[in-house]
Scaffold this active site. Structure first.
Site, PDB file in Angstrom:
ATOM      1  N   GLU A 114      -6.385  32.622 -82.579  1.00 51.33           N
ATOM      2  CA  GLU A 114      -5.824  32.993 -83.927  1.00 51.33           C
ATOM      3  C   GLU A 114      -6.435  32.843 -85.125  1.00 51.33           C
ATOM      4  O   GLU A 114      -7.368  31.888 -85.004  1.00 51.33           O
ATOM      5  CB  GLU A 114      -4.350  32.136 -83.965  1.00 51.33           C
ATOM      6  CG  GLU A 114      -3.607  31.767 -82.816  1.00 51.33           C
ATOM      7  CD  GLU A 114      -2.449  30.949 -82.732  1.00 51.33           C
ATOM      8  OE1 GLU A 114      -2.335  30.214 -83.852  1.00 51.33           O
ATOM      9  OE2 GLU A 114      -1.742  30.930 -81.871  1.00 51.33           O
ATOM     10  N   LYS A 116      -7.263  31.300 -88.571  1.00 49.03           N
ATOM     11  CA  LYS A 116      -6.754  30.092 -89.221  1.00 49.03           C
ATOM     12  C   LYS A 116      -6.611  30.461 -90.870  1.00 49.03           C
ATOM     13  O   LYS A 116      -7.651  30.556 -91.309  1.00 49.03           O
ATOM     14  CB  LYS A 116      -7.761  29.134 -89.067  1.00 49.03           C
ATOM     15  CG  LYS A 116      -7.449  27.681 -89.666  1.00 49.03           C
ATOM     16  CD  LYS A 116      -8.365  26.473 -89.197  1.00 49.03           C
ATOM     17  CE  LYS A 116      -7.608  25.390 -89.756  1.00 49.03           C
ATOM     18  NZ  LYS A 116      -7.556  25.057 -91.192  1.00 49.03           N
ATOM     19  N   ASP A 118      -5.804  29.871 -94.686  1.00 46.43           N
ATOM     20  CA  ASP A 118      -5.972  28.953 -95.609  1.00 46.43           C
ATOM     21  C   ASP A 118      -4.978  28.779 -96.369  1.00 46.43           C
ATOM     22  O   ASP A 118      -4.911  29.589 -97.662  1.00 46.43           O
ATOM     23  CB  ASP A 118      -7.294  29.273 -96.227  1.00 46.43           C
ATOM     24  CG  ASP A 118      -7.856  27.898 -96.695  1.00 46.43           C
ATOM     25  OD1 ASP A 118      -7.611  26.799 -96.300  1.00 46.43           O
ATOM     26  OD2 ASP A 118      -8.994  27.961 -97.475  1.00 46.43           O
ATOM     27  N   TYR A 229       2.990  30.379 -86.271  1.00 49.21           N
ATOM     28  CA  TYR A 229       2.128  30.146 -85.275  1.00 49.21           C
ATOM     29  C   TYR A 229       2.582  29.117 -84.224  1.00 49.21           C
ATOM     30  O   TYR A 229       1.810  28.972 -83.292  1.00 49.21           O
ATOM     31  CB  TYR A 229       0.894  30.033 -85.740  1.00 49.21           C
ATOM     32  CG  TYR A 229       0.472  28.785 -86.675  1.00 49.21           C
ATOM     33  CD1 TYR A 229       0.684  27.517 -86.503  1.00 49.21           C
ATOM     34  CD2 TYR A 229      -0.027  29.098 -88.253  1.00 49.21           C
ATOM     35  CE1 TYR A 229       0.724  26.562 -87.600  1.00 49.21           C
ATOM     36  CE2 TYR A 229       0.110  28.213 -89.111  1.00 49.21           C
ATOM     37  CZ  TYR A 229       0.296  26.967 -88.651  1.00 49.21           C
ATOM     38  OH  TYR A 229       0.404  25.964 -89.650  1.00 49.21           O
ATOM     39  N   LYS A 317     -14.528  26.313 -87.523  1.00 53.79           N
ATOM     40  CA  LYS A 317     -14.574  26.852 -88.814  1.00 53.79           C
ATOM     41  C   LYS A 317     -15.747  27.510 -89.198  1.00 53.79           C
ATOM     42  O   LYS A 317     -16.649  27.498 -88.604  1.00 53.79           O
ATOM     43  CB  LYS A 317     -14.747  25.551 -89.649  1.00 53.79           C
ATOM     44  CG  LYS A 317     -13.560  24.659 -89.748  1.00 53.79           C
ATOM     45  CD  LYS A 317     -12.425  24.874 -90.564  1.00 53.79           C
ATOM     46  CE  LYS A 317     -11.423  24.104 -90.853  1.00 53.79           C
ATOM     47  NZ  LYS A 317     -11.841  23.006 -91.813  1.00 53.79           N
ATOM     48  N   CYS A 411     -31.281  39.150-128.500  1.00 53.13           N
ATOM     49  CA  CYS A 411     -31.098  39.629-127.075  1.00 53.13           C
ATOM     50  C   CYS A 411     -32.688  39.343-126.428  1.00 53.13           C
ATOM     51  O   CYS A 411     -33.712  39.662-126.971  1.00 53.13           O
ATOM     52  CB  CYS A 411     -31.037  41.263-127.208  1.00 53.13           C
ATOM     53  SG  CYS A 411     -31.231  41.887-125.558  1.00 53.13           S
ATOM     54  N   CYS A 414     -34.509  42.873-126.166  1.00 48.07           N
ATOM     55  CA  CYS A 414     -34.951  43.878-127.005  1.00 48.07           C
ATOM     56  C   CYS A 414     -35.244  43.190-128.380  1.00 48.07           C
ATOM     57  O   CYS A 414     -35.367  43.785-129.457  1.00 48.07           O
ATOM     58  CB  CYS A 414     -34.140  45.189-127.188  1.00 48.07           C
ATOM     59  SG  CYS A 414     -32.555  44.752-127.686  1.00 48.07           S
ATOM     60  N   CYS A 429     -25.378  42.535-127.184  1.00 48.04           N
ATOM     61  CA  CYS A 429     -26.497  43.103-127.915  1.00 48.04           C
ATOM     62  C   CYS A 429     -26.111  44.371-128.502  1.00 48.04           C
ATOM     63  O   CYS A 429     -25.520  45.179-127.781  1.00 48.04           O
ATOM     64  CB  CYS A 429     -27.567  43.280-126.962  1.00 48.04           C
ATOM     65  SG  CYS A 429     -28.856  44.223-127.560  1.00 48.04           S
ATOM     66  N   CYS A 434     -31.116  49.531-126.129  1.00 50.81           N
ATOM     67  CA  CYS A 434     -31.689  48.255-125.502  1.00 50.81           C
ATOM     68  C   CYS A 434     -32.160  48.640-124.226  1.00 50.81           C
ATOM     69  O   CYS A 434     -31.510  48.923-123.208  1.00 50.81           O
ATOM     70  CB  CYS A 434     -30.723  47.246-125.255  1.00 50.81           C
ATOM     71  SG  CYS A 434     -31.226  45.652-124.573  1.00 50.81           S
TER      72      CYS A 434
HETATM   73  S1  IVH Z   1      -1.667  25.144 -85.222  1.00 54.68           S
HETATM   74  C1  IVH Z   1      -1.581  21.201 -83.402  1.00 54.68           C
HETATM   75  N1  IVH Z   1      -2.167  27.507 -85.777  1.00 54.68           N
HETATM   76  O1  IVH Z   1      -4.511  24.511 -89.971  1.00 54.68           O
HETATM   77  C2  IVH Z   1      -1.546  22.506 -83.799  1.00 54.68           C
HETATM   78  N2  IVH Z   1      -2.599  25.768 -87.510  1.00 54.68           N
HETATM   79  O2  IVH Z   1      -5.869  21.620 -89.388  1.00 54.68           O
HETATM   80  C3  IVH Z   1      -1.555  22.456 -85.204  1.00 54.68           C
HETATM   81  N3  IVH Z   1      -3.455  26.334 -89.529  1.00 54.68           N
HETATM   82  O3  IVH Z   1      -1.736  22.083 -90.367  1.00 54.68           O
HETATM   83  C4  IVH Z   1      -1.237  23.544 -86.139  1.00 54.68           C
HETATM   84  N4  IVH Z   1      -3.701  28.630 -89.093  1.00 54.68           N
HETATM   85  O4  IVH Z   1      -2.189  24.182 -91.771  1.00 54.68           O
HETATM   86  C5  IVH Z   1      -2.419  26.296 -86.269  1.00 54.68           C
HETATM   87  N5  IVH Z   1      -3.007  29.556 -86.527  1.00 54.68           N
HETATM   88  C6  IVH Z   1      -3.115  28.264 -86.564  1.00 54.68           C
HETATM   89  C7  IVH Z   1      -3.063  28.155 -87.874  1.00 54.68           C
HETATM   90  C8  IVH Z   1      -3.058  26.522 -88.340  1.00 54.68           C
HETATM   91  C9  IVH Z   1      -3.894  27.789 -90.006  1.00 54.68           C
HETATM   92  C10 IVH Z   1      -3.551  25.145 -90.377  1.00 54.68           C
HETATM   93  C11 IVH Z   1      -2.328  24.519 -90.693  1.00 54.68           C
HETATM   94  C12 IVH Z   1      -2.549  23.111 -89.842  1.00 54.68           C
HETATM   95  C13 IVH Z   1      -4.078  23.110 -90.149  1.00 54.68           C
HETATM   96  C14 IVH Z   1      -4.499  22.126 -89.159  1.00 54.68           C
END
Ligand code: IVH
Length: 670
Positions: A114, A116, A118, A229, A317, A411, A414, A429, A434
C-alpha cells in the site's frame, strides 16, 4: 562505547526524542526531518537492546507518540493502534521477509502493498453500521476525540453501506489516514498568506493542524480527504485475509487507495516499492513510502508484535523529501522579470532521490522572518516539482559565527540600480536590457515547461546571446547553420540538431507557448486557463483587462501584466517575428465547437508554396482533423501541391475529393 557513555547517550537520546515528539505531535511543527527522527529512534533502540535499564518502560521507544493534548476529550481505542517498523533499503525489506519465513516456516509469503500516505492516522467507531465516534491515534492506546471534526470530511461514511459481500458488523473500528492533497495545500497556503497567516510546511502538518481544531467549523473549511487501510476490533464479521478487509471496506463505502496491490512474494513487493518511488511525484498527495502487510490474518496473529510494532508489517521509506544541511553562502539570481532572488548555496544533500545544493530563499522578508544566515544548519524540502526551499533554521545548531546576509543595491549582472517597488517583497533590476534578464528569457522560452527545445539549455542560450546571434526568443527561429558554426562549441552535427529541434517546436501547444513568453505571474496553470478561455494567441493579445478578469482565477494583477506585456512595442515586434518564422501555437484538446474539421481525414501530396507539409499537418490536426500517408476510400481530402505524384492518381480512381493549395487555404480560413 563503554557502558557509562552508552547510558549517558541513552538518556540524552530519550530527552531529544521526547522534545521532537512534542514538536511533531502537539505543536504540528517538527524541527527535524522524519528521516533524522527515525535515525535517532533507531540509535536509541540499538543501544537499549544492549543496555536495557530500569527506565525502559517510559522510554519513547515504548510508546507511539506523545500524550494527547488536554483540550480534547481523551478516547481509549478498543484495540491499540500500532506503529510500523521502518526499512530504508531493499536489503532491509528482504531481511523482514526472511524473518517472517523463518518464524512461519513457509516458502513464500504473500503480501498486500500500500502507498504510505503522509497524514494523520485516525480510528472510527461504527455501532451497527452507524458512525458514533472517532479519534486521532494519540499514543496508540489513547487518542483525542475528534468525532465532530471527522464528520465534516465528506469521504467519512456516516453509515456503513449494505452489500451482498459481508453483513454490517455489530461493532467495528475502521482505521485510515486523513490527508490534504498537495494542490489543495498550495491553494490553502496562498489564502493563509493573503490573510496574513502562517502557511503549513507540509501536507501532514496541514492535515493534523486542520483535524485537531477545537471548532469543527474550522475543520469543515479545510480541504481534507481520507483513505482507509485497516480495521481494529470488529464484531460480527470474519475476515480471512487483509485483501478481503480492504475489499469489504470498499463495498461498505469507505474510500480505499486504488493503488493498493496484492504481491505474491517479496520480489513483487520490492518492484512495487520502486514503482511507487517513481510515481510518487505524479500523485496528487504526498506519500513517504509504502507499507507491506502479510496478507493472511492467521499468520498475522501468529507473528504478533514487538513493543509498538507488529512483526507482520513494514513501512518502506523513500529517501526523505525534507532533510537538514548547511548554508555555505547566499548569492542572488536575476530572473527574466528583473526580480533579484536570494539563493542559498548549500552542502549537497539527497532530497527525495535528487541531489540538491541550491534552495530559493524567495526574498529579503523571508530571510528576515526565518532569520536565515550564512553558515546556518537548515531544514530544506522539495515538494512535488517545486524548487527546494528552506523550511527553517535549526536554531539549536547556531554557534554564533553565522553571518547575516544583505541584499545588494546594484544588479550583480549589469550594475544598474536595484529598487524595491512599494508593496512588493522583491527587489528588481530596472534595466530592461539587463543581459541577465534577456538570457533568462531565452532560456525560459526553450525550457521543459516552455517549448522544450532540445539542446537549448542555459549555457547555449547565454552563448547565443553573448555572440549577439539572439536578442529575444523569436530570433532563435532565424538562426542558420552558418551563424551557429561561428560559435566555438558548435560542430556541424550539433548545429543541425539544434535547427531540427527548433523546426520541431514550431507548432507548440498554445498553453506552452503562452507560458514560454514569460509574462509576469503567468505560470503553467494560468497559461492553461488562458488557452481554454481564449483559444488563440491573437485573441489573447487583444484581450482587455475586463475580459481577462472575468475569467475565474485571473485577478487584476495578472490581467494587467498580460495587457501590459502585449502592449509593449518590443513584445509586439517579437510576436510579429514569431508569426513570420512560422511559429504557430495550436490549441490542445480542442472542444467540439473549436474542431470544425473533426472526423475529417487528409492526405497531403506534392509541395505547397505557402507552408511546409509539417505545418499544414499541425494546423489541420489542431482543427480536429487527422492526417494519413496513404489514400483510401475513407480519406476525405487529398491536398495536392506541385509535382503531386501517384497519390493523386489513386485519389482520382477512388473518387476522393482533391483540393489544390488555394482551396486548402480557403478551407482552413487563411
Ligand atoms: S497500517 C500496524 N497502512 O503510518 C498497522 N499505516 O507508522 C499500522 N500510514 O500510524 C498502520 N499509510 O499514520 C498503515 N497504508 C497504510 C498507511 C499507514 C500511512 C501511517 C499511519 C500509521 C503510520 C505507522
Amino acid at each position: 562505547m563503554d557502558k557509562d557513555a552508552a547510558l549517558e547517550r541513552i538518556a540524552r537520546l530519550r530527552d531529544v526524542i521526547e522534545y521532537h515528539n512534542r514538536r511533531y505531535y502537539q505543536q504540528d511543527d517538527p524541527e527535524i526531518s522524519d528521516f533524522e527522527y527515525d535515525r535517532l529512534l533507531r540509535e536509541l533502540q540499538e543501544l537499549e537492546k544492549i543496555y536495557p535499564d530500569e527506565n525502559l518502560a517510559s522510554s519513547p521507544t515504548q510508546r507511539v507518540g506523545a500524550e494527547p493534548l488536554s483540550k480534547f476529550a481523551s478516547f481509549e481505542h478498543a484495540s491499540p493502534m500500532l506503529s510500523l517498523a521502518n526499512a530504508f533499503s531493499s536489503e532491509e525489506i528482504i531481511d523482514f521477509d526472511n524473518r517472517i519465513k523463518k518464524m512461519a516456516a513457509v516458502e513464500d509469503i504473500s503480501y498486500v502493498a500500500e502507498p504510505k500516505l503522509d497524514g494523520l492516522a485516525v480510528n472510527l467507531l461504527y455501532d451497527n453500521g452507524r458512525f458514533i465516534r472517532g479519534a486521532t491515534r494519540g499514543d496508540g492506546i489513547t487518542g483525542e476525540d475528534v468525532t465532530q471534526n471527522l464528520k465534516t470530511i465528506a469521504d467519512v461514511p456516516l453509515q456503513i453501506k449494505k452489500s451482498g459481500f459481508q453483513p454490517i458488523p455489530a461493532f467495528a473500528e475502521i482505521r485510515g489516514e486523513v490527508y490534504m492533497e498537495i494542490e489543495s495545500l498550495r491553494k490553502f497556503n496562498r489564502r493563509r498568506l493573503d490573510e496574513g497567516g502562517e502557511p503549513f510546511a507540509n501536507p501532514r502538518n496541514a492535515a493534523a493542524g486542520s483535524l485537531r481544531q477545537l471548532d469543527p467549523r474550522i475543520t469543515a473549511r479545510r480541504p481534507l480527504n481520507i483513505f482507509f487501510y485497516a480495521v481494529g476490533r470488529v464484531e460480527g464479521v470474519e475476515f480471512k485475509d487483509h485483501w478481503e478487509v480492504l475489499q469489504t471496506l470498499q463495498f461498505w463505502g469507505f474510500p480505499v487507495n486504488p493503488l493498493i496491490r496484492q504481491a505474491r512474494d517479496i520480489r513483487e513487493c520490492i518492484q512495487y516499492f520502486e514503482s511507487m518511488g517513481q510515481q510518487r511525484e505524479t500523485l496528487p498527495y504526498e506519500i513517504d513510502g509504502v507499507v507491506l502487510k502479510v496478507n493472511d490474518l492467521n499468520l498475522q496473529a501468529k507473528l504478533g508484535a514487538v513493543s509498538r510494532n507488529p512483526r507482520w508489517a513494514l513501512a518502506c521509506k523513500f529517501p526523505p523529501m525534507q532533510v537538514t544541511t548547511t548554508i555555505n553562502n547566499i548569492i542572488v539570481n536575476v530572473g527574466r522579470t528583473g526580480t533579484i532572488t536570494p539563493v542559498a548555496l548549500m552542502e549537497p544533500v539527497n532530497v527525495g532521490g535528487v541531489t540538491v545544493s541550491r534552495a530559493t530563499l524567495h526574498n529579503e522578508d523571508e530571510i528576515i522572518k526565518k532569520d536565515i544566515r550564512i553558515g546556518d544548519t537548515v531544514v530544506i524540502q522539495r515538494a512535488g516539482d517545486v524548487i527546494p526551499e528552506v523550511v527553517k533554521v535549526v536554531m539549536s545548531k547556531r554557534t554564533g559565527s553565522e553571518k547575516k546576509f544583505k541584499m545588494p543595491t546594484k544588479c550583480p549582472e549589469c550594475n544598474s540600480e536595484v529598487i524595491r517597488p512599494e508593496g512588493e517583497a522583491a527587489y528588481r533590476c530596472i534595466n530592461l536590457s539587463c543581459p541577465a534578464q534577456l538570457k533568462e528569457h531565452i532560456r525560459h522560452f526553450a525550457s521543459r515547461g516552455g517549448l522544450d527545445i532540445e539542446g537549448l539549455g542555459e549555457k547555449i542560450s547565454a552563448q547565443l546571446f553573448d555572440a549577439r546571434l539572439v536578442g529575444d526568443p523569436a530570433d532563435l527561429y532565424f538562426l542558420t547553420k552558418e551563424k551557429l558554426l561561428e560559435l566555438d562549441r558548435h560542430g556541424e552535427k550539433s548545429a543541425q540538431n539544434l535547427l531540427n529541434s527548433l523546426e520541431r517546436s514550431k507548432n507548440p501547444p498554445l498553453n506552452k507557448f503562452i507560458f514560454a513568453l514569460g509574462i509576469r505571474n503567468v505560470g503553467e496553470h494560468i497559461a492553461k486557463i488562458l488557452e481554454r478561455e481564449f483559444g488563440s494567441i491573437e485573441k489573447l493579445m487583444s484581450a482587455t483587462i475586463e475580459e481577462l478578469t472575468a475569467v475565474h482565477e485571473i485577478g487584476t494583477e495578472i490581467a494587467a501584466n498580460i495587457v501590459q506585456f502585449f502592449s509593449e512595442p518590443k513584445n509586439r515586434l517579437v510576436m510579429e517575428k514569431f508569426r513570420r518564422a512560422g511559429v504557430i501555437p495550436r490549441k490542445a484538446e480542442a472542444s467540439a465547437k473549436d474542431s470544425p474539421l473533426r472526423g475529417i481525414s487528409f492526405v497531403f501530396t506534392g509541395t505547397m508554396e505557402s507552408m511546409p507539409r509539417s505545418q499544414a499537418k499541425a494546423i489541420v490536426e489542431a482543427l480536429g482533423a487527422s492526417v494519413h500517408s496513404t489514400t483510401t476510400r475513407k480519406t476525405t481530402y487529398v491536398v495536392a501541391g506541385s509535382d503531386p505524384g501517384s497519390k493523386l492518381d489513386k485519389a482520382r480512381s477512388l473518387g476522393v475529393t482533391i483540393l489544390d493549395e488555394k482551396e486548402f487555404l480557403n478551407l482552413i480560413g487563411r
